[in-house]
Design a protein around this motif. Structure first.
Motif, mmCIF file in Angstrom:
data_model
loop_
_atom_site.group_PDB
_atom_site.id
_atom_site.type_symbol
_atom_site.label_atom_id
_atom_site.label_comp_id
_atom_site.label_asym_id
_atom_site.label_seq_id
_atom_site.Cartn_x
_atom_site.Cartn_y
_atom_site.Cartn_z
ATOM 1 N N ASP A 39 -1.512 -2.576 5.612
ATOM 2 C CA ASP A 39 -0.710 -1.378 5.352
ATOM 3 C C ASP A 39 -0.080 -1.420 3.960
ATOM 4 N N SER A 40 0.365 -2.606 3.537
ATOM 5 C CA SER A 40 0.927 -2.732 2.195
ATOM 6 C C SER A 40 -0.116 -2.411 1.138
ATOM 7 N N ASN A 41 -1.330 -2.919 1.326
ATOM 8 C CA ASN A 41 -2.409 -2.638 0.375
ATOM 9 C C ASN A 41 -2.726 -1.147 0.331
ATOM 10 N N LYS A 42 -2.703 -0.497 1.497
ATOM 11 C CA LYS A 42 -2.978 0.942 1.537
ATOM 12 C C LYS A 42 -1.875 1.721 0.829
ATOM 13 N N ALA A 43 -0.641 1.297 1.033
ATOM 14 C CA ALA A 43 0.480 1.961 0.355
ATOM 15 C C ALA A 43 0.351 1.830 -1.157
#
Length: 359
Positions: free
Chosen positions: A177-181
């Motif tokens: 999720d951090s990478n997607k953000a």
């Protein structure tokens, strides 16, 4: 305080920030607009339902929220939901204020009520996730954030879901999720590299502080712009807005006056000044004159016709003219495809016609 003044205050609460002061001297005049008050109160007439009804309380709540008064704002939103139990926005705002007040279980009930009325609103799922996060029900928070992402996959939703995953020990999911953000908003990379969402940094107190600092910085920048060019009408107008947000109402009025002095056809300045002339000076005639000027400069302004209708519908006014102006407002909103204001104008027109039929 006369009937016209009271009624206009209630009307203003329905569409704009309804701010009135209880501590100014009665001798104040527009020639002395620099006096400041250290206490500002919000007023709304109980039972004032000539045109607007529930929206008086809803907009009053928004005004109080903007002044960082969650308890008072909650009371107003609560009243709006009592008047109309189907008022989605009021349920949502009510839930947000309860979250601010750390009344988490009640906040969840309020947000769930809003969701039962409008299940496709991603922001409602976001707020449900925030409440569940505060309740430390992280699995359910992840589910709520996921539903919001399914509707509108924005970077911030991935950011908050990452934080919930972290609390559950789901490190791979949190990293994903951090990478997607970061993919959606590369500026997040340094922040997330330092540990993702920090609950303390996202707290209401931190947000309030950052907002206040931003307002002060904006004011300082505008002071400098005016010093460099004292004939900059836009700078005076923007400083008036900044001062209004900082509850310096007389300072805001002085800046709007100056903006109009420099640029006599400055419609936006008139649309701000007429409210303050009424609310802090009690100058209803000056307020009406300013409003007439807005219509003169911008005859296709649907909001101008809408509020003009409200003025005509005050006690002792001409209701037929009010209906005429509401019809004009509805026409303009339809032409401009402004569906929200169009709905409000149509609803006001319907209520007024019903009231005339009953009289």
């Amino acid at each position: 305080m006369n009937t016209l003044y009271k009624s206009l205050m209630a009307m203003l609460a329905a569409g704009v920030l309804a701010v009135g002061s209880s501590s100014y001297a009665t001798t104040r005049t527009e020639s002395n607009p620099t006096v400041k008050s250290d206490k500002v109160e919000f007023r709304c007439l109980n039972g004032y339902d000539i045109v607007l009804g529930k929206r008086v309380w809803y907009a009053r709540g928004l005004a109080l929220k903007s002044q960082l008064k969650p308890q008072e704002a909650f009371v107003s939103f609560d009243k709006a939901t009592e008047i109309n139990t189907q008022f989605v926005q009021a349920w949502r705002e009510r839930g947000e204020m309860l979250l601010w007040l750390r009344r988490y279980q009640e906040a969840l009930v309020s947000v769930d009520k809003a969701l039962s009325l409008k299940s496709e609103d991603f922001m409602l799922y976001y707020w449900r996730g925030m409440v569940l996060h505060a309740l430390k029900r992280y699995t359910e928070a992840v589910e709520a954030y996921s539903q919001a992402i399914n509707i509108n996959p924005t970077y911030y939703l991935y950011k908050v879901r990452s934080a919930a995953h972290q609390m559950l020990g789901n490190h791979q999911e949190a990293l994903a999720d951090s990478n997607k953000a970061i993919e959606l908003n590369p500026e997040l990379a340094p922040e997330l590299a330092e540990g993702g969402v920090n609950s303390e940094n996202e707290s209401r107190d931190s947000q309030e502080l950052q907002r206040a600092l931003a307002e002060q910085r904006a004011l300082a920048d505008l002071n400098q712009a005016i010093e460099i060019n004292p004939d900059n009408a836009e700078a005076y107008f923007n400083r008036g807005v900044a001062r209004y947000n900082l509850v310096d109402l007389y300072g805001a009025l002085a800046d709007y006056n100056k903006a109009i002095e420099i640029k006599p056809d400055y419609a936006e300045a008139y649309s701000k000044r007429w409210m303050l002339r009424l609310l802090i000076l009690g100058n209803s005639q000056g307020a009406i004159a300013d409003f007439n000027k807005v219509i003169e400069i911008k005859p296709d302004d649907g909001k101008a016709y809408y509020y003009r209708a409200v003025l005509y519908n005050l006690p002792g006014g001409d209701r037929q003219k009010a209906i005429e102006y509401l019809h004009k407002a509805v026409q303009l909103f339809r032409e401009q495809k402004d569906w929200i204001w169009g709905y409000l104008a149509e609803d006001s027109l319907r209520q007024l016609q019903q009231q005339l039929d009953m009289d």
